[in-house]
Design an enzyme around this catalytic site. Structure first.
Site, PDB file in Angstrom:
ATOM      1  CB  SER A 119      46.912  31.239  15.155  1.00 47.26           C
ATOM      2  OG  SER A 119      46.522  29.998  15.683  1.00 47.26           O
ATOM      3  CG  HIS A 134      48.064  36.157  17.971  1.00 50.23           C
ATOM      4  ND1 HIS A 134      46.698  36.225  18.122  1.00 50.23           N
ATOM      5  CD2 HIS A 134      48.263  35.553  16.779  1.00 50.23           C
ATOM      6  CE1 HIS A 134      46.106  35.689  17.074  1.00 50.23           C
ATOM      7  NE2 HIS A 134      47.036  35.266  16.248  1.00 50.23           N
ATOM      8  CD  GLN A 184      46.763  32.617  18.782  1.00 48.42           C
ATOM      9  OE1 GLN A 184      47.656  31.968  18.245  1.00 48.42           O
ATOM     10  NE2 GLN A 184      45.562  32.747  18.236  1.00 48.42           N
ATOM     11  CD  GLU A 185      42.613  35.846  20.819  1.00 43.70           C
ATOM     12  OE1 GLU A 185      41.875  36.806  21.134  1.00 43.70           O
ATOM     13  OE2 GLU A 185      42.352  35.083  19.886  1.00 43.70           O
ATOM     14  CD  GLU A 192      44.066  38.449  17.659  1.00 40.59           C
ATOM     15  OE1 GLU A 192      43.553  38.254  18.783  1.00 40.59           O
ATOM     16  OE2 GLU A 192      43.994  37.634  16.732  1.00 40.59           O
ATOM     17  CG  ASP A 213      42.430  31.049  20.932  1.00 39.22           C
ATOM     18  OD1 ASP A 213      42.546  29.806  20.914  1.00 39.22           O
ATOM     19  OD2 ASP A 213      42.617  31.769  19.928  1.00 39.22           O
ATOM     20  CD  GLU A 252      39.219  30.685  19.718  1.00 38.95           C
ATOM     21  OE1 GLU A 252      39.836  30.693  18.636  1.00 38.95           O
ATOM     22  OE2 GLU A 252      38.836  31.734  20.291  1.00 38.95           O
ATOM     23  CG  ASP A 305      39.797  29.045  15.310  1.00 41.14           C
ATOM     24  OD1 ASP A 305      39.306  29.040  14.161  1.00 41.14           O
ATOM     25  OD2 ASP A 305      40.741  29.796  15.620  1.00 41.14           O
ATOM     26  CE  LYS A 345      39.597  32.731  13.754  1.00 43.98           C
ATOM     27  NZ  LYS A 345      40.925  32.075  13.867  1.00 43.98           N
ATOM     28  CG  HIS A 390      39.617  39.768  15.363  1.00 42.81           C
ATOM     29  ND1 HIS A 390      40.496  40.668  15.919  1.00 42.81           N
ATOM     30  CD2 HIS A 390      39.691  38.662  16.175  1.00 42.81           C
ATOM     31  CE1 HIS A 390      41.057  40.144  17.004  1.00 42.81           C
ATOM     32  NE2 HIS A 390      40.576  38.926  17.170  1.00 42.81           N
ATOM     33  NE  ARG A 391      41.918  34.335  11.141  1.00 41.83           N
ATOM     34  CZ  ARG A 391      42.143  33.204  10.458  1.00 41.83           C
ATOM     35  NH1 ARG A 391      41.308  32.850   9.486  1.00 41.83           N
ATOM     36  NH2 ARG A 391      43.143  32.415  10.756  1.00 41.83           N
ATOM     37  CB  SER A 392      46.343  37.894  14.095  1.00 40.43           C
ATOM     38  OG  SER A 392      46.744  37.060  13.029  1.00 40.43           O
ATOM     39  CE  LYS A 449      38.954  34.710  18.608  1.00 40.14           C
ATOM     40  NZ  LYS A 449      40.097  33.951  19.152  1.00 40.14           N
TER      41      LYS A 449
END
Length: 423
Positions: free
Chosen positions: A43, A155, A163-164, A205, A242, A288, A315, A340, A368-370, A391
């Site tokens: 993403s 994700h 997404q999260e 993730e 998120d 987010e 983001d 990031k 982090h990243r996915s 995160k």
């Protein structure tokens, strides 16, 4: 005599999604050696620094041999002999060498790999842990882990729009205990999902990816898990969301499609109004990307309405870039920025983005990243930046756990000097 860069080399490895990424090796004149591996996002914001991909048949076009070659030739030839501890000089030399606004010539993946590896080598040469080398002797604050517990959007292959959904153990007395809070609740949620015949497979993730009837249903499952695990929602554990709203806004504007969860098409004003219901009903502490990266006006409206109640994080709209952060600060678009490393492409520029947030009185949320690796640079970096929260995925998948375990090590190393607090 200060150690200089003696050798730089790179190779192509695979990230946690099985896609190619870069690993960089650095050797200094005093014999110090280091290695760094670069993450990759799924993403992504339109204005992120560009990962250089080969675009050829191998790996479906996602190979990174061109970026590897750039490290082994152009970048290595330029940086060999430079003082490793002069991070800003190293990073800006690579930026000038690339010559593009988004690092598309050499590749942000190539540049970041070298930037991280040089920082690691310089820290090791100075006989300092990375967090202290980058953050100084006052780098003692261990971040609150915002743990991904349920996935949707880009994700996961399920019916959840956002997404999260993350657990935030802000009520714990230490990182060690906070990690326990979220891990126990993660396993409790798995039992609840299994008892109801819902999928317990995980997304990129590590969060579960069940087909929930709605976004609200996902939140209610999490609240139930918190209570069942004998914690108090809003006191011990709260929820962070998120939306990754780019994924529900086809044209990245003020129109959104929440059809998966039954809400249908909405404008940003309607989505902002709906948010109030969720904030009144659920223990949400952070949100987010509630709106798309093109919806600057809507983002500012969201922040004006809820910014005194929750942390509103940008983001995709800021992409760890001081150019967009400056605009966001001036327009009061958010009150926090996601940070990031690979969105901007160097350690120095990432630190500059953090500094801009600090000076504006904003919070900053390390991420982090996915597509991750087992490299633990991010854990040390989060402590060095003193941001208070991080995160880096769920309570499973080795590339996520590696960061959490590194933070446990840092807390142990600091002994009684470590701090743990949400703000």
């Amino acid at each position: 005599m200060k150690a200089t860069i003696k050798n730089i080399s790179a190779l192509e490895i695979l990230d946690s999604r099985g896609n190619p990424t870069i690993r960089v090796y650095v050797e200094l004149s005093d014999g110090t050696k280091s290695v760094a591996s670069v993450p990759s996002g799924a993403s992504t914001g339109q204005n992120e620094a560009v990962e250089l991909r080969d675009g050829e048949e191998r790996y479906g076009g996602t190979g990174v041999q061109k970026a590897v070659d750039n490290v082994n030739t152009v970048i290595a030839n330029t940086l060999i002999g430079k003082i490793a501890s002069e991070q800003k000089n190293i990073d800006y030399t690579m930026i000038e060498l690339d010559g593009t606004e988004n690092k598309s010539k050499l590749g942000a993946n190539a540049i970041l790999g070298v930037s991280m590896a040089v920082a690691k080598a310089a820290a090791k040469s100075a006989k300092l842990p990375l967090y202290e080398y980058l953050g100084g002797t006052n780098a003692v604050r261990i971040p609150v882990p915002c743990m991904n517990i349920l996935n949707g959007g880009e994700h996961a292959d399920n019916s959840v729009d956002f997404q999260e959904f993350m657990l935030v153990p802000h009520g714990a007395p230490s990182f060690k205990e906070g990690l326990r809070y979220v891990a126990e609740t993660f396993h409790t949620l798995k039992k609840i999902l299994k008892s109801r015949g819902l999928a317990t497979s995980v997304g990129d993730e590590g969060g579960f990816a069940p087909n929930c009837k709605s976004n609200e249903a996902a939140i209610e499952l999490i609240v139930e898990a918190i209570k069942t695990a004998n914690f108090t929602p809003g006191k011990d554990l709260s929820i962070a969301i998120d939306s990754a709203a780019n994924s529900i806004s086809k044209n990245l504007d003020n129109n959104y499609d929440l059809s998966w969860s039954g809400k249908g098409k909405m404008t940003s004003d309607e989505l902002i109004d709906l948010t109030e219901t969720w904030l009144e009903k659920y223990p949400i502490i952070l949100w987010e990307d509630p709106l798309s990266e093109g919806d600057w006006e809507g983002f500012a409206k969201f922040t004006k309405r809820y910014g005194d109640k929750i942390e509103v994080v940008g983001d995709d709209i800021f992409v760890t870039n001081t150019k967009y952060l400056k605009k966001g600060i001036e327009q009061k678009t958010a009150n926090s920025a996601l940070i990031k490393l690979n969105q901007i492409g160097t350690v120095t520029e990432t630190i500059e983005a953090v500094r801009m947030c600090r000076e504006a009185g904003w919070r900053y949320f390390l991420s982090h990243r996915s597509g991750e690796t087992t490299d633990t640079f991010l854990a040390d970096f989060a402590v060095a930046m003193d941001g208070g929260h991080l995160k880096t995925g769920s309570a499973c998948r080795g590339e996520r756990i590696a960061k959490y375990n590194r933070l446990l090590e840092i807390e142990h190393e600091l002994k009684g000097k470590s701090e743990y607090r949400w703000k």
